[in-house]
Design a protein around this motif. Sequence first.
Motif, short mmCIF file in Angstrom:
data_model
loop_
_atom_site.label_atom_id
_atom_site.label_comp_id
_atom_site.label_asym_id
_atom_site.label_seq_id
_atom_site.Cartn_x
_atom_site.Cartn_y
_atom_site.Cartn_z
N LEU A 15 -0.58 -1.16 -79.12
CA LEU A 15 -1.60 -0.36 -78.42
C LEU A 15 -1.30 1.11 -78.67
O LEU A 15 -0.14 1.53 -78.63
N ASP A 16 -2.34 1.89 -78.90
CA ASP A 16 -2.16 3.30 -79.23
C ASP A 16 -1.99 4.21 -78.02
O ASP A 16 -1.62 5.37 -78.18
N ASP A 17 -2.29 3.71 -76.82
CA ASP A 17 -2.36 4.59 -75.66
C ASP A 17 -1.27 4.34 -74.62
O ASP A 17 -1.45 4.64 -73.45
N VAL A 18 -0.12 3.81 -75.03
CA VAL A 18 0.96 3.50 -74.09
C VAL A 18 2.08 4.53 -74.24
O VAL A 18 2.65 4.70 -75.32
N TYR A 19 2.35 5.22 -73.13
CA TYR A 19 3.41 6.22 -73.09
C TYR A 19 4.35 5.88 -71.94
O TYR A 19 3.91 5.50 -70.85
N LEU A 20 5.64 6.01 -72.18
CA LEU A 20 6.64 5.71 -71.15
C LEU A 20 7.22 7.00 -70.59
O LEU A 20 7.60 7.90 -71.35
N VAL A 21 7.27 7.07 -69.26
CA VAL A 21 7.86 8.22 -68.57
C VAL A 21 9.37 8.07 -68.53
O VAL A 21 10.12 9.02 -68.70
N ASN A 22 9.84 6.84 -68.31
CA ASN A 22 11.27 6.55 -68.27
C ASN A 22 11.47 5.08 -68.65
O ASN A 22 10.56 4.44 -69.16
N GLY A 23 12.66 4.55 -68.41
CA GLY A 23 12.94 3.16 -68.76
C GLY A 23 13.34 2.99 -70.21
O GLY A 23 13.37 1.87 -70.72
N PHE A 24 13.61 4.09 -70.87
CA PHE A 24 14.04 4.04 -72.27
C PHE A 24 15.18 5.02 -72.48
O PHE A 24 15.38 5.94 -71.69
N THR A 25 15.93 4.80 -73.54
CA THR A 25 17.04 5.68 -73.90
C THR A 25 16.90 6.09 -75.35
O THR A 25 16.72 5.23 -76.22
N ARG A 26 16.94 7.39 -75.59
CA ARG A 26 16.93 7.88 -76.97
C ARG A 26 18.37 7.98 -77.44
O ARG A 26 19.25 8.39 -76.69
N HIS A 27 18.60 7.58 -78.69
CA HIS A 27 19.96 7.67 -79.24
C HIS A 27 19.90 7.85 -80.74
O HIS A 27 18.88 7.56 -81.38
N ASP A 28 20.98 8.36 -81.29
CA ASP A 28 21.08 8.55 -82.73
C ASP A 28 21.71 7.32 -83.35
O ASP A 28 22.62 6.71 -82.77
#
Length: 151
Positions: A15-28
């Motif tokens: 889906l093109d319109d799903v954005y997460l405010v939190n619940g995810f972790t960015r990492h290298d």
Amino acid sequence: MNAEPGLYHYTLCGLDDVYLVNGFTRHDTPYGSGVSIEDVAGLHRVIAEDIIRRRARLDGAEVRFLRKELDLSQSGLAALLGVDAQTVARWEKGQTDVPGPADRLIRILYREQASGNSDVRGLIDAMADLDEIEHRRRCFEETAEGWRTAA
């Protein structure tokens, strides 16, 4: 739509319109930046619930998302809806609109699965089985008690 800083544009769901405010972790990673989502199954449940509550007709990407959440192939969904697999494929590609009855039934099937109920699915499966039965002759007979199905 441009994402606000800090939001994660979650496109892996299709889906093109799903954005997460939190619940995810960015990492290298050795291959570049990556993102981990803590509860993908829970996220997909909430996305599906949002889709089935919306008043607008399902679009192709939403049909595909719900079909996958129902763990159905295009031919499996087609069999439940009484259409052919190419019809489902055309809906998912946005080539044709999903008719109202199919739209409602897809929503009902998802709602039922999410609630753990199988009454509607069982009824639909039974009806699909009836479609597969070769037409037979129906015989009735009149008896002293009235009409009945003949043996």
